[in-house]
Write a protein that holds these residues in place. Sequence first.
Motif, PDB file in Angstrom:
ATOM      1  N   ARG A 408       0.815  -1.343   0.089  1.00 27.43           N
ATOM      2  CA  ARG A 408       0.048   0.134  -0.062  1.00 27.43           C
ATOM      3  C   ARG A 408       0.946   1.308   0.011  1.00 27.43           C
ATOM      4  O   ARG A 408       0.702   2.223  -0.703  1.00 27.43           O
ATOM      5  CB  ARG A 408      -0.888   0.018   1.198  1.00 27.43           C
ATOM      6  N   SER A 411       2.561   1.685  -3.511  1.00 25.32           N
ATOM      7  CA  SER A 411       1.583   1.978  -4.539  1.00 25.32           C
ATOM      8  C   SER A 411       0.985   3.475  -4.321  1.00 25.32           C
ATOM      9  O   SER A 411       0.617   4.062  -5.234  1.00 25.32           O
ATOM     10  CB  SER A 411       0.318   1.107  -4.496  1.00 25.32           C
ATOM     11  N   VAL A 415       1.175   6.594  -6.961  1.00 28.70           N
ATOM     12  CA  VAL A 415       0.099   7.394  -7.476  1.00 28.70           C
ATOM     13  C   VAL A 415       0.429   8.775  -7.332  1.00 28.70           C
ATOM     14  O   VAL A 415       0.318   9.657  -8.060  1.00 28.70           O
ATOM     15  CB  VAL A 415      -1.246   6.939  -6.677  1.00 28.70           C
ATOM     16  N   ARG A 748      -4.119   0.380 -13.326  1.00 25.44           N
ATOM     17  CA  ARG A 748      -4.923   0.691 -12.309  1.00 25.44           C
ATOM     18  C   ARG A 748      -4.313   1.998 -11.586  1.00 25.44           C
ATOM     19  O   ARG A 748      -4.735   3.023 -11.280  1.00 25.44           O
ATOM     20  CB  ARG A 748      -5.519  -0.268 -11.665  1.00 25.44           C
ATOM     21  N   LEU A 749      -2.909   1.767 -11.191  1.00 22.10           N
ATOM     22  CA  LEU A 749      -2.230   2.620 -10.411  1.00 22.10           C
ATOM     23  C   LEU A 749      -2.288   3.853 -11.224  1.00 22.10           C
ATOM     24  O   LEU A 749      -2.243   5.018 -10.597  1.00 22.10           O
ATOM     25  CB  LEU A 749      -1.024   2.233  -9.879  1.00 22.10           C
ATOM     26  N   ALA A 751      -3.920   5.190 -13.692  1.00 19.80           N
ATOM     27  CA  ALA A 751      -5.098   5.622 -13.828  1.00 19.80           C
ATOM     28  C   ALA A 751      -5.656   6.577 -12.616  1.00 19.80           C
ATOM     29  O   ALA A 751      -6.083   7.627 -12.774  1.00 19.80           O
ATOM     30  CB  ALA A 751      -6.331   4.826 -14.187  1.00 19.80           C
ATOM     31  N   ILE A 752      -5.450   6.073 -11.430  1.00 20.85           N
ATOM     32  CA  ILE A 752      -5.615   6.865 -10.140  1.00 20.85           C
ATOM     33  C   ILE A 752      -4.715   7.883 -10.316  1.00 20.85           C
ATOM     34  O   ILE A 752      -5.138   9.138  -9.999  1.00 20.85           O
ATOM     35  CB  ILE A 752      -5.547   5.706  -8.868  1.00 20.85           C
ATOM     36  N   GLY A 753      -3.449   7.808 -10.571  1.00 21.12           N
ATOM     37  CA  GLY A 753      -2.438   8.798 -10.314  1.00 21.12           C
ATOM     38  C   GLY A 753      -2.744   9.936 -11.382  1.00 21.12           C
ATOM     39  O   GLY A 753      -2.637  11.192 -10.969  1.00 21.12           O
ATOM     40  N   ALA A 755      -5.829  10.502 -12.571  1.00 17.88           N
ATOM     41  CA  ALA A 755      -7.207  11.207 -12.252  1.00 17.88           C
ATOM     42  C   ALA A 755      -6.742  12.307 -11.296  1.00 17.88           C
ATOM     43  O   ALA A 755      -7.147  13.373 -11.404  1.00 17.88           O
ATOM     44  CB  ALA A 755      -8.097  10.230 -11.750  1.00 17.88           C
ATOM     45  N   LEU A 756      -6.040  12.048 -10.210  1.00 20.28           N
ATOM     46  CA  LEU A 756      -5.590  12.829  -9.080  1.00 20.28           C
ATOM     47  C   LEU A 756      -4.735  14.134  -9.808  1.00 20.28           C
ATOM     48  O   LEU A 756      -4.989  15.174  -9.672  1.00 20.28           O
ATOM     49  CB  LEU A 756      -4.758  12.251  -8.179  1.00 20.28           C
TER      50      LEU A 756
END
Length: 818
Positions: A408, A411, A415, A748-749, A751-753, A755-756
């Motif tokens: 966690r 990751s 991000v 997936r990681l 995409a989250i990064g 988006a932020l």
Amino acid sequence: MLNDLKLALRTLHRRPGFSSAVVVTLALGIGGSVAILGVIDGVLLRPLPFADADRLVEVWETVEREQIEEREFSYPDFLDLREQSTSLTALAAVSGGFSTLTRPESDAIGSQRVPIALVSPGYFDLLGVAPALGAPLSDGAPDRVVLAHGLWQRQFGADPSILGRRLLLDGDPVTVAGVMPARFTGAFGAPELWQSIEAAPPGLLAERSSRWHSVIGRLAPGATIETARREVATIFSRLEAEHSSNNLYNASLAPLRERILGSFRRPLLLLFGAVALVLLVATVNVANLMIVRAATQRRQTALLAAVGASPRQLVRRVLVESLVLGLVAGAAAVVLAGWVLPILVARSPADMPAFISIGLSSRVLAAALGLSVVCALGLGLGAWLTTDRHALAELVQGGRGTAAQRRRARSGLLVFELALSLVVAVSAGLLLRSWQQIRSIEPGFAMADRAILRVDHPGFEGEDAPQRATILRAAIAQQLGSLPGIESAALASDLPLSGGASATVLSPEGRPLDDELPWGGATRVYRHMIGAGFLTVLDIPLLAGRPFEPADFEGSPRTSIVSRTLAERLWPTGEAVGRRFKLGRPTTPVATDSDAAEPSWITVVGVVPDVRFRDLVQGPQALPPDPDVYFPLGDRGPLTLSAVAHTAIDPSVVARMLEERLAAVDPLLVVYAPETFAERIAVQTSRLRFTTLLMTLFAFLAVGLAAVGVHGVMAYLVGERTAEIGIRMAIGAERGQVVREVLAQGMRLVAIGLALGTLVSLAVTRTLETQLVGIGARDPLVLIAAATLLVGVAIMACASPARRASRVDPLVALRASE
């Protein structure tokens, strides 16, 4: 502590790969920050090189038009302000320009064009700088000059007997009164010679409506900017009531530092923000390395705790190791910054003041040390809090206690790193797009293969002065046009992209006087005097009418060519060709046909497209430029002429050939400032180019570090799943499926990064609005391009761990999991 230091050095020496990765990554982030801090320190933090500089102010006049506009001072207004002000203990006028300097002795250096400053008495005292040799300028001495230290050394061999030497300045005799100290350039520009402002033409000194010089002053003891500003406004209110030329004019002031360097603040702070983000990205990368490092040492840490090592000792061990890495990285960063800073100085904006000194000052070195220590301690504490405090529990549980926590943490850091990288990439993309917009601006004339020169000729006196001036200009034009390799050439008072032009007001026939409007309702224009062939040389087409003919160049101007904007503004419903106007305010009563014989009426004979005479790019707060009007270059043209030639020959070669030709015409003719329009644009856009270049470099660095981070995290996650992957492949999972799953986990990681990062970019890039041309701060194309770049980089970074996962031997993986 000493034992901890020795242990840290031995440990890092045994793992050179890990140590090198941490040092290089941190050195890049800290080094970039230190380099930008060095620029910020030199430009924004160091005091101006004048006595009690924080009390110096610049005063300027204002005029109310569509909005409040700044204007230079007229000399009578300056004298009135100096006499009436009590908030300002001293005031000085200063105006920059160029003059031709000649040594009349037998060993003469020939004529050369030098930048000069006309200054009022007390100018040097106001700045608190005395000449290194001789005395400053005094009242009533327009024939005395003070030399810059560089000119004295370069042209006079630093001869101490220079005082009292006679020189010629624009053909007039002057005497050297003093030499200024090295590195002194004054408040504005970088003049090589100072002369009394009383040497200016009498008309400029006496005419209240001629606004042509700057004013600086010093606040009186106890006075503030606000009190001085109120007093200056009160004085100018009285002047407005007393003099019609001051109608709608006022004045204001601000600290001199703000006026000289304030425009550099935002670009430099933007660059510092970008490099700070890069430093954060680098720190996140190192944090991931430290987490892995701490995880690999968990068994050793647990054993130390089991045999009695206290938590304090364990923390100190990690922090000392981190501190060693940070200090080594800091030293490397200082070396890197010392190498980068001269490159930045060489590429600094062309309008950077000459007195600015940029380097690694003690403040910058202290900041480098502070950044190194903070980064090191933060990384050490992060690694300890993430892993080491649970080491004993992991040992008892076979290492499974904090595996999920480590995943966690790594990751989450990835991000965060991707989000920061996207912000830097979007900022750089916006500046690059803005730069593309600038390059696509149509200037309104042909720039390629055009050589630009300046030619000075002496003034003439007597009744035949106009004829002699006309003959001389014709000779200059003929010699220029006859040079080998010149297709066409022309003379003018000024050329496009020259940064300024002579402004005047004019009134079309039939317009009534209205004292409620600026200039009585007249239209403000830029005035240009052009020679025969000017439109042809620059490929400026005629939209209507005709070019100037030979008869137009005889005597005072009776004809003109106007720009499209001026034609549409003055005669929006009809044809401009054949219409008349006069220079100055409208007349009252309204002009009638009986005025047709008045010599002041000027007829429009042609209309041309708008040309960017002042700048290619306007500042964000600038008003739309005034329209242009062209007059024939006649016998009343300026003594300094601009020349343009259509040729592929280097401008410096053209200048040298023309100077050789003109020597036989008049030895006092001076040819100087050879350049191209591309070079003029480079000067005007140097600040944006400097910011764009650095922001782009920071973006590449951030994206590269992000790629390293993605690769490291995915390699770590694949390593932790080796046994799982082996079991799945043993029961039939295909390699392609494993590759897709690993890529999906990484994306997936990503995409989250992203988006932020998108949300942060939309908020942060608003600070770039004043630096952009032709695009908005939320340009969707830039955001999509930056996100696509990061996705592509992330896919490539995930590819290697994914391929490695697909090649796992099930038997080896199962055996390793036992």
